[in-house]
Design a protein around this motif. Structure first.
Motif: not given
Length: 502
Positions: A166-175, A251-258, A308-311, A342-349
């Motif tokens: 249930g944590r996060m840090m600054t990370h990239g998008r390419c797995p 974040d419990a909730q994050l807005t992601v967009f493309r 592309l991004g997150q808010f 983390w569902d949002a990060q899957a969207f941005l992957l």
């Protein structure tokens, strides 16, 4: 206290024991004298690959092994023809030290590889490939909120572990990007404006240096080396074996967009930079402009603009931020979602599959001007075309990154608001038509000069660019003298060497 494990020399690891085994008797104890054997021939020298195989203990790959070709393949297929003599998969810091000793004893050139994504091919070699992928353990401590990450971990390993915690840090998008190269160059991602660079979250590390010491690094232990690895680039000072990061609650909730625009796109581009440049640090974005091949589109297609991004906020607040952009033109494609982090990060992957590519970067301390965008768009509609694409894109920086002084860590680019990248890629079919690739690179170089003339400066060490003439100054700026002095101190024989090593 700093760990000071001394590098085991080959003679200690394999010389006496291996020679004795080959001669058919056990190695001598220190209190024994060697028996005289009249006329006995000298023991045959230990074959270098047998010696390394003993060190590797089952973790050595040679070209005849079934998995060798797959493991040797880099992400940037420009360098797929550069094949090593062998691959050794290190499992422990001491094994790293022993392998380095072997390389020195046998004068074997080597490179280090985490994820193998070096844009300039610096993780490929015709010597020994030291692969860190086996050192990928991740341990999260809920009492401190810190995660200790093995240097061989990939982004996907980090995603899985931090999602569970249930944590996060600054990370990239390419797995498949490796954490070591990522953090040693600074480490950017959509969290960087609110959390800082990945290296800004680093609180401790471990490294094997050229003298064989396994050193613990932190603000109080080996502080000079700790300063250097936070932005000094991978492979300059030793072999990093682990990193410990401060993490934050996901974040419990994050807005992601493309969103993609294909009409009135120059006006959209101007509106985007005006709207986003002063946006809150909870916004992380990448703006990209795609090249248009005139012969294919006969002037009827505009440069496409993709946002592309997150808010870290609700969709309604994002809509308010983007209202001036929507007034310029409605997007042809829009996908905006509110999701758990983390569902949002899957969207941005971004899958980041192996491909042929070249990228050139520069930092901008202000948003691109209208005059620059005019020139850039003129250039983008003259993209000569390949079997893939050419792009100009911008990662939004600033925020917490700029709250750190340029001299506080090796990462010196602390005044930027945008990181620009001119990228080209091509297909396998293009590789047999060098004039196509040459035209694409010429186009890229010309657009890169346009970026420079518009205030672009520096370059991002995580996007290494072999064509940079003044790469030391561009990567490291005012921090170069301190880095060079430290390099001379910890690696006086330049054991860790590659075309753009300090």
């Amino acid at each position: 206290m700093t760990s000071m494990t001394r590098l085991s020399r080959r003679a200690l690891l394999i010389g006496t024991a291996a020679s004795a085994t080959l001669a058919g008797f056990a190695p001598l104890r220190a209190d024994q004298a060697a028996p005289a054997v009249a006329g006995a021939p000298p023991s045959p020298p230990v074959d270098r690959w047998q010696a390394l195989a003993r060190i590797a203990d089952g973790a050595l790959l040679r070209p005849s092994d079934a998995d060798f070709a797959t493991q040797a393949l880099p992400n940037n297929l420009r360098f797929r023809h550069v094949r090593p003599e062998a691959i050794v998969r290190c499992r422990t810091p001491q094994m790293v030290a022993d392998v380095l000793s072997w390389c020195q004893d046998y004068e074997m050139p080597f490179v280090l590889r985490g994820g193998g994504h070096s844009y300039a091919g610096f993780s490929t070699t015709r010597g020994l490939l030291v692969d860190m992928s086996a050192m990928n353990a991740i341990d999260y401590d809920p009492a401190t909120g810190r995660a200790r990450v093995g240097a061989g971990a990939l982004n996907q390993n980090i995603y899985d572990s931090l999602r569970q915690a249930g944590r996060m840090m600054t990370h990239g998008r390419c797995p498949t990007v490796g954490v070591a190269g990522f953090v040693l160059g600074g480490g950017i991602g959509f969290n960087m404006r609110r959390l800082g660079l990945a290296s800004d979250r680093l609180v401790a590390s471990e490294i094997v240096t050229a003298d064989g010491r396994v050193r613990a690094l932190s603000a109080t232990e080996e502080p000079d080396l700790f300063w250097a690895i936070r932005g000094g680039g991978g492979g300059n000072f030793g072999v990093s074996t682990s990193f410990t990061f401060d993490t934050a609650p996901a974040d419990a909730q994050l807005t992601v967009f493309r969103l993609v625009w294909r009409q009135n796109t120059l006006a959209v581009a101007r509106a985007l930079f005006a709207a986003l440049d002063d946006a809150p640090v909870t916004l992380g974005t990448r703006i990209s402009f795609s090249g248009v091949t005139p012969t294919l589109h006969a002037g009827g297609r505009q440069v496409a603009v993709t946002l592309l991004g997150q808010f870290a906020g609700p969709k309604e607040q994002l809509d308010t931020l983007l209202r001036p952009v929507m007034a310029a033109a409605a997007p042809e494609f829009s996908d905006i979602r509110e999701l758990p982090y983390w569902d949002a990060q899957a969207f941005l992957l971004e899958p980041g599959a192996p491909a042929w590519y070249r990228e050139r970067s520069a930092f901008l301390d202000t948003a691109p001007s209208d005059a620059f965008l005019d020139k850039a768009f003129e250039h983008l509609v003259r993209w000569p075309g390949t079997g893939a694409h050419g792009d100009l894109f911008f990662f939004q920086t600033g925020g917490r990154i700029n709250e750190v002084a340029p001299a506080a860590s090796a990462f010196v680019h602390r005044a930027s608001r945008w990181l620009s990248v001119v990228g080209v890629s091509w297909s396998e079919d293009d590789t047999v038509r060098p004039e196509i690739v040459r035209a694409a690179k010429d186009w890229q170089d010309a657009l890169y000069r346009t970026v420079d003339h518009a205030g672009g400066h520096g370059a991002f060490i995580n996007f290494p660019d072999a064509s940079l003439a003044e790469w030391r100054a561009r990567y490291y700026g005012a921090n170069l003298p301190r880095l060079a002095a430290l390099k001379a101190k910890v690696d006086p024989a330049n054991l860790f060497s590659f075309p753009q090593a300090i």
